[in-house]
Structures are given as C-alpha cells and as structure tokens.
Design an enzyme around this catalytic site. Structure first.
Site, PDB file in Angstrom:
ATOM      1  N   LYS A 114      11.476  -0.706  10.516  1.00 42.64           N
ATOM      2  CA  LYS A 114      10.972  -0.638  11.621  1.00 42.64           C
ATOM      3  C   LYS A 114      10.371  -1.508  12.642  1.00 42.64           C
ATOM      4  O   LYS A 114       9.834  -0.707  13.437  1.00 42.64           O
ATOM      5  CB  LYS A 114       9.072  -0.877  10.605  1.00 42.64           C
ATOM      6  CG  LYS A 114       9.371   0.838   9.376  1.00 42.64           C
ATOM      7  CD  LYS A 114       8.004   0.658   8.631  1.00 42.64           C
ATOM      8  CE  LYS A 114       7.766   2.319   7.650  1.00 42.64           C
ATOM      9  NZ  LYS A 114       6.681   1.610   6.916  1.00 42.64           N
ATOM     10  N   LYS A 197      17.941  12.495   4.913  1.00 43.78           N
ATOM     11  CA  LYS A 197      16.090  13.264   4.277  1.00 43.78           C
ATOM     12  C   LYS A 197      15.370  13.905   4.949  1.00 43.78           C
ATOM     13  O   LYS A 197      15.266  13.444   6.005  1.00 43.78           O
ATOM     14  CB  LYS A 197      16.136  11.975   3.332  1.00 43.78           C
ATOM     15  CG  LYS A 197      14.438  11.146   3.186  1.00 43.78           C
ATOM     16  CD  LYS A 197      14.114  10.489   2.504  1.00 43.78           C
ATOM     17  CE  LYS A 197      13.162   9.292   3.154  1.00 43.78           C
ATOM     18  NZ  LYS A 197      11.479   9.824   2.260  1.00 43.78           N
ATOM     19  N   LYS A 200       8.170  13.128   6.345  1.00 40.96           N
ATOM     20  CA  LYS A 200       7.662  13.847   7.286  1.00 40.96           C
ATOM     21  C   LYS A 200       7.059  12.839   8.977  1.00 40.96           C
ATOM     22  O   LYS A 200       6.070  13.169   9.406  1.00 40.96           O
ATOM     23  CB  LYS A 200       5.577  13.454   7.164  1.00 40.96           C
ATOM     24  CG  LYS A 200       5.458  12.593   5.681  1.00 40.96           C
ATOM     25  CD  LYS A 200       3.648  12.828   5.069  1.00 40.96           C
ATOM     26  CE  LYS A 200       4.079  11.570   3.522  1.00 40.96           C
ATOM     27  NZ  LYS A 200       4.608  10.353   4.715  1.00 40.96           N
TER      28      LYS A 200
HETATM   29  P1  ADP Z   1       7.823  11.009   3.995  1.00 44.12           P
HETATM   30  O1  ADP Z   1       9.966  10.222   4.322  1.00 44.12           O
HETATM   31  O2  ADP Z   1       8.017  11.876   4.450  1.00 44.12           O
HETATM   32  O3  ADP Z   1       6.910   9.630   5.062  1.00 44.12           O
HETATM   33  P2  ADP Z   1       7.883   8.405   2.150  1.00 44.12           P
HETATM   34  O4  ADP Z   1       9.528   8.092   1.989  1.00 44.12           O
HETATM   35  O5  ADP Z   1       6.769   7.992   2.160  1.00 44.12           O
HETATM   36  O6  ADP Z   1       7.429  10.594   2.576  1.00 44.12           O
HETATM   37  O7  ADP Z   1       7.247   8.986   0.601  1.00 44.12           O
HETATM   38  C1  ADP Z   1       6.500   9.368  -0.638  1.00 44.12           C
HETATM   39  C2  ADP Z   1       7.274  10.560  -1.457  1.00 44.12           C
HETATM   40  O8  ADP Z   1       8.034  11.647  -1.668  1.00 44.12           O
HETATM   41  C3  ADP Z   1       8.259   9.490  -2.464  1.00 44.12           C
HETATM   42  O9  ADP Z   1       7.963   9.192  -4.187  1.00 44.12           O
HETATM   43  C4  ADP Z   1       9.383   9.848  -2.508  1.00 44.12           C
HETATM   44  O10 ADP Z   1       9.938   9.855  -3.625  1.00 44.12           O
HETATM   45  C5  ADP Z   1       9.163  11.227  -1.451  1.00 44.12           C
HETATM   46  N1  ADP Z   1      10.423  11.847  -1.029  1.00 44.12           N
HETATM   47  C6  ADP Z   1       9.883  11.834   0.605  1.00 44.12           C
HETATM   48  N2  ADP Z   1      10.963  12.219   1.379  1.00 44.12           N
HETATM   49  C7  ADP Z   1      11.626  13.071  -0.338  1.00 44.12           C
HETATM   50  C8  ADP Z   1      12.717  13.901   0.203  1.00 44.12           C
HETATM   51  N3  ADP Z   1      13.750  14.057   1.142  1.00 44.12           N
HETATM   52  N4  ADP Z   1      13.071  14.142  -1.461  1.00 44.12           N
HETATM   53  C9  ADP Z   1      12.490  13.738  -2.280  1.00 44.12           C
HETATM   54  N5  ADP Z   1      11.640  13.157  -2.400  1.00 44.12           N
HETATM   55  C10 ADP Z   1      10.946  12.401  -0.816  1.00 44.12           C
HETATM   56 NA    NA Z   2       7.676   7.802   5.842  1.00 38.72          NA
END
Ligand code: ADP
Ligand code: NA
Length: 330
Positions: A114, A197, A200
C-alpha cells in the site's frame, strides 16, 4: 453459552460491497453465525488510515452495516457494530503498539504494497500500525477463529505473536486465535480483467458487480464481460479465465456443479451463459438491495440495531481491556 467466538469485519471503503464480498465473506458469515458466537464489525477506524471524506465515510459506514444485515447477518443472533462505537479497540491497540517491534511491523507485506503506491512519506503512521489495530479487534473478543482471505494470513500471524508475547510477559490474558482460510470458498474475478480478483477498490468499475447497483447496470456489465475468441463453454482457469469466472458465479449462486453447467451449455454461445449469469445475480442481489434500501430509509431503526450491537460489544471488550490495564499497570 459456550459456542466458539469468531470475529470478522470489513472496511466501509465503498458505497457498495461487491459480489466477491458477498460470496467470499457475507454468505459465509451468515452460515457461521448459527454455530459460532459471531462478532461482526464495520471497521471504520481502519478506513481512516487513508484519507476519507468525512460525510461520505458516515454514509458508507451505515450502508455497509445495512448490507451485512440485508445479506443475512441477524443482529439478534450475532453482535453487529461499528468499530468506533467501541473505544476499547483504540485503547487496546495502543497497548499492543508498545509490545510490537518496529521491524516486525515493517515486515507486513500489505503495508509495503500500500505504501509503495505513493511512497512511505505519503503513508500515515496509522496505515503502518493498521495490523496492530486489527490484532486489538480480534483479541478484545477472545476470538478463537478469524475467517479471513489469504491476504490477511500474515496479519493474523502477527495477532497470534502479540497474544503469545503479552501472555508470557504479563500473564495469561488473551485467547490465541487461529486464521480460518476457507479453501472451498470461490474467488470471484473482475469481469474485465478476469485474472485479477474482483475488488471494491478496483481502479475502474466496468468489471465490478456492485451489490447495490440497479439491475440494468449490472446486467450490462455482465453482458460485456471479457471472454475469449473461442466458443466453447468450459472451465479452464488458465486458458479461459473469463468463461471460468462466469461459470463460477453461476455455479455458486445457482447452487449447481460446474460440470453440470458445462453439460447444459454444450453447443450454446457465450451470450447464453452471460444471460444466465445476469439472471442468477439479479435473483440473488435484488432482495439484498431492497432490504438495504429499507434499512437506509429508517435511520432510527438502523441506529437502534447498531446501538444494541455496540452495547454488547462494549461489555465484552471492556472486560478484556480492564484485565489488560490491570496486568500492564495502567
Ligand atoms: P475488497 O477488495 O472488495 O476491498 P477486501 O479485501 O476488503 O475486499 O475483503 C473483504 C472480504 O471479502 C474478505 O473476507 C475477502 O476474502 C472477501 N472477498 C473480497 N473480494 C473477494 C473476491 N473477489 N472473491 C471472493 N471473496 C472476496
Ligand atoms: Na480492500
């Protein structure tokens, strides 16, 4: 009761959660709340480790909590609250900061990633010490299990190290938690970039299925999902990442095996597959969207639910914090 305690949380870092959060986190949590004493938190204090617009943060925090409930987290069964409503998180984090090595914190790969984007001068000390706040989140509730994605493994390791260190220096105080990284939970990929992946915090939203987007917006994104120049509907992550991602979504949400979908779609085009995905996504998300809007339209009720969650969380957290202060001599 004697159910094992789990803790989990997400940052209110977007106006809507995305399908990966729904499949990878919320649906899992909803299932787990039956067998565990589950603590679910919207971690808004983690969110301010990077700059936030204050009014937007308030709104996104409430919206995130509303989506937890709309997706099935039952505030009567689980403890659901906003992190900043429980001051013990910051208080314990400070104590843990004092037993965390500078070098140890420097080795956290998420901080390295980050801070590399804008340089360590632009990164806040809060971002640096983020994993220590996460350790406090978990240890306050004496959680035995922390359901997280692979990317959080190192932070849970640090939490374990800090718990063990505190226990040996000051006497038995914390339960040492285990990360639970489910291997069977599907990972969802970006529709436009199906080897990355879905997230958000993605830079562009074209490949992102947002839980709260209107049906037509989501459908358009799915119909425009990147596939390949072949025609065969077959699960092959290496050769056909786009098609494989669509099959995964259809399989998980439609509760069908990928093999049976491959058979069903034999001889059919990618358009048919996308159409089916759009339908099952809409069936899944429409009620979540509706319930979220209902909760957002009744701020008093949402406040009541969150206040009740905070009250329960404060009770548990303050018990741990009192013990910690006593042990440390504060
Ligand atoms: P984001 O990348 O959307 O900000 P986070 O990394 O904060 O998401 O993850 C929040 C939760 O959502 C975690 O438990 C993570 O394992 C799950 N998660 C996030 N993106 C995915 C994805 N593309 N597929 C499956 N699970 C996900
Ligand atoms: Na995130």
């Amino acid at each position: 009761d004697t159910k094992p305690v789990i803790f989990s949380g997400m940052q209110p870092s977007s106006d809507s959660l995305q399908l990966g959060n729904f499949i990878g986190a919320l649906s899992q949590w909803t299932k787990m709340q039956e067998d565990y004493d589950a603590i679910f938190c919207v971690v808004n204090m983690h969110a301010i480790t990077v700059p936030q617009d204050p009014q937007g943060l308030v709104e996104r925090t409430r919206r995130t909590a509303a989506q937890y409930i709309a997706a099935g987290i039952d505030p009567a069964k689980s403890t659901l609250f906003i992190q900043s409503h429980v001051p013990a998180h910051a208080q314990l984090a400070w104590v843990l900061n004092t037993i965390t090595g500078f070098g140890e914190a420097s080795r956290m790969t998420q901080f390295k990633d980050k801070s590399q984007k804008n340089g360590t001068d632009a990164a806040s000390v809060g971002l640096f010490t983020y994993p220590v706040l996460m350790a406090a989140d978990i240890l306050l509730y004496q959680a035995e299990t922390v359901p997280v994605g692979e990317d959080q493994r190192q932070h849970v390791e640090l939490t374990r190290d800090l718990a063990n260190r505190f226990n040996s220096r000051f006497g038995d105080t914390f339960v040492v938690p285990e990360a639970q990284i489910p291997k069977t939970v599907a990972k969802i990929y970006d529709l436009q970039n199906p080897t990355a992946k879905m997230s958000k915090s993605a830079e562009t939203e074209a490949g992102l299925i947002k839980v709260l987007d209107p049906a037509n917006v989501t459908k358009k994104k799915i119909m425009r999902a990147v596939t390949d120049d072949g025609t065969e509907i077959r699960f092959d992550r290496a050769e056909k990442p786009g098609v494989s991602n669509l099959l995964t979504i259809l399989s998980v949400l439609g509760e069908r095996s990928v093999a049976s979908l491959e058979t069903e779609f034999t001889g059919k085009g990618y358009g048919h597959l996308k159409q089916a995905v759009a339908e099952v996504v809409e069936e899944t998300l429409a009620p979540v969207r509706a319930r979220t809007e209902e909760l957002m339209a009744d701020p008093a009720e949402l406040d009541r639910l969150l206040a009740r969650g905070a009250e329960r969380a404060n009770d548990i957290a303050n018990r741990t914090l009192d013990l910690v202060y006593e042990r440390v001599g504060l």
